[in-house]
Design an enzyme around this catalytic site. Structure first.
Site, PDB file in Angstrom:
ATOM      1  N   HIS A  50     -15.771  62.705  42.722  1.00 34.29           N
ATOM      2  CA  HIS A  50     -15.640  62.300  44.127  1.00 34.29           C
ATOM      3  C   HIS A  50     -15.693  60.779  44.244  1.00 34.29           C
ATOM      4  O   HIS A  50     -14.807  60.160  44.855  1.00 34.29           O
ATOM      5  CB  HIS A  50     -16.770  62.934  44.946  1.00 34.29           C
ATOM      6  N   GLU A  51     -16.714  60.164  43.677  1.00 33.39           N
ATOM      7  CA  GLU A  51     -16.837  58.710  43.783  1.00 33.39           C
ATOM      8  C   GLU A  51     -15.712  58.000  43.031  1.00 33.39           C
ATOM      9  O   GLU A  51     -15.181  56.978  43.491  1.00 33.39           O
ATOM     10  CB  GLU A  51     -18.200  58.249  43.275  1.00 33.39           C
TER      11      GLU A  51
ATOM     12  N   HIS B 283     -12.553  57.789  45.060  1.00 34.44           N
ATOM     13  CA  HIS B 283     -12.470  56.657  45.995  1.00 34.44           C
ATOM     14  C   HIS B 283     -11.807  55.469  45.298  1.00 34.44           C
ATOM     15  O   HIS B 283     -10.955  54.783  45.883  1.00 34.44           O
ATOM     16  CB  HIS B 283     -13.867  56.258  46.472  1.00 34.44           C
TER      17      HIS B 283
ATOM     18  N   GLU C 270     -13.204  60.687  52.760  1.00 37.32           N
ATOM     19  CA  GLU C 270     -14.164  61.549  52.079  1.00 37.32           C
ATOM     20  C   GLU C 270     -13.529  62.863  51.654  1.00 37.32           C
ATOM     21  O   GLU C 270     -13.839  63.408  50.584  1.00 37.32           O
ATOM     22  CB  GLU C 270     -15.374  61.801  52.973  1.00 37.32           C
TER      23      GLU C 270
END
Length: 386
Positions: A246-247, A250, A284
């Site tokens: 997830h991070e 980004h 997100e």
């Protein structure tokens, strides 16, 4: 075969065992491949190549396996490998290899070789493996130093040796878990033009590198710093591959946009099933759905092993300001409308700056992506009605 797979298969040939060496020996001298100094001519007829081989694995707590987080083991894949040593007792230790080597993609194997400059045994030799893959991504500690593992020093080495299967120190295992998880996103980044993360970068020598910084003693937390292209991970966060991905996603979206990133609002605290804002839910949700897409599931899993599915349910708020609604819509579109792949979405984001899911959906036709009845029904399943 994809460009990404092809690159690492080529790397794999360099480090594989004798069977693969036989395949490439006719084309390239072994001395050049493994960084021997001076070549066979300089070493003389009596000099012989000395190799250290083995494999590197790591133990980890698997949040994806549930709240109990059972221990599992994986190989460390595509990590930079160097051979170090010295020839005489009075010499200084130095790096012996000059060619880029990576651990094997299937079993974490490594083989690094050197031909001594004079026909005698090496006084010392060891292998160093770094939590870095080329210059594409790496994992550092709180001081900014890349995590490394050094094999036990081999002394008086007159012939090749197998080091067997090894593991880094247990205290570093989460760093290696985060590093290895980075492979999964890189392999599916959808860039046919270069080894870089985004097709906006076409020079393999100048790719923007992703840094993951893991601090073991800090309270569990995760965030992406776009100013430094750095994912910050703390505590037990790397137990969750979803969170690492997830991070890192980004960072991927940041690179797809060429260094631009949407200005988000009402995002300092956000939840999968609750309202935030259309800009927050878009960024997100892309990160959530990227992790699920890469891992082949339909959920987000936290470092505590608790999971939440992207199915609109009783805890969910409605509409496109909810990241779970947007994330579920993205996954449904990629898997059920777009041919099972996100590649055309990646291409779209590589040519447009997109701030919200509505903007993305409106732009889909520019990438030959459908916005018709089936696509809109999938969105309605997640209470998004355009």
């Amino acid at each position: 075969m994809s460009q990404a797979t092809d690159r690492f298969l080529r790397k794999k040939l360099v480090i594989a065992g004798s069977g693969v060496v036989a395949l490439i020996a006719a084309a390239v001298s072994l001395t050049l491949l493994f960084g021997g100094a001076g070549g066979a001519g300089a070493a003389g007829a009596a000099a012989k190549k000395i190799c250290l081989s083995g494999s590197l694995h790591f133990d980890y707590r698997s949040a994806e396996s549930g709240p109990g987080k059972p221990w599992k083991t994986k190989p460390i894949r595509n990590a930079n490998v160097e051979l170090w040593g010295r020839e005489g007792a009075l010499g200084s230790p130095r790096k012996l290899t000059t060619q880029a080597l990576l651990t094997d993609v299937s079993n974490g194997g490594f083989q690094a070789c050197y031909t001594p400059e004079t026909p005698r045994s090496m006084e010392q030799m060891w292998v160093r493996v770094s939590a870095e893959s080329s210059k594409l991504w790496k994992v550092t500690n709180g001081s900014g130093a890349t995590f490394t593992w050094n094999s036990p020093v081999q002394k008086a080495v007159s012939g090749s040796r197998s080091l067997g299967t090894r593991k880094p120190p247990s205290g570093d295992m989460r760093a290696w878990h985060a590093f290895d998880t980075g492979n999964e996103l890189w392999w599916k980044r959808g860039n046919p033009k270069s080894n870089c993360w985004s097709s906006r970068e076409t020079d393999n020598n100048t790719c923007t590198e992703l840094t993951m910084q893991w601090v073991s003693q800090a309270p569990s937390d995760a965030l992406y710093d776009p100013q430094r292209n750095t994912v910050h991970l703390a505590g037990d966060v790397p137990d969750s591959e979803h969170t690492v991905l997830h991070e890192s996603a980004h960072f991927l979206q940041h690179r797809l946009f060429g260094g631009w990133f949407p200005r988000t609002t009402h995002c300092s605290a956000h939840w999968v099933d609750k309202t935030s804002s259309d800009t927050c839910s878009w960024t997100e949700a892309f990160a959530d759905s990227a992790a699920a897409y890469v891992l082949g599931d339909y959920r987000y899993v936290g470092s505590n092993g608790m999971a939440i599915d992207f199915v609109h349910g009783s805890t969910y708020d409605d509409g496109d300001t909810v990241q779970g609604n947007v994330g579920g819509s993205l996954l449904d579109l990629w898997r059920n409308v777009d041919g099972g792949t996100w590649d055309r979405t990646i291409a779209l984001l590589s040519t447009h700056h997109v701030s919200t899911f509505r903007e993305y959906f409106t732009l889909r036709p520019t990438a030959r992506l459908d916005t018709g009845g089936k696509a809109r029904q999938l969105l309605r399943n997640h209470t998004i009605d355009y």
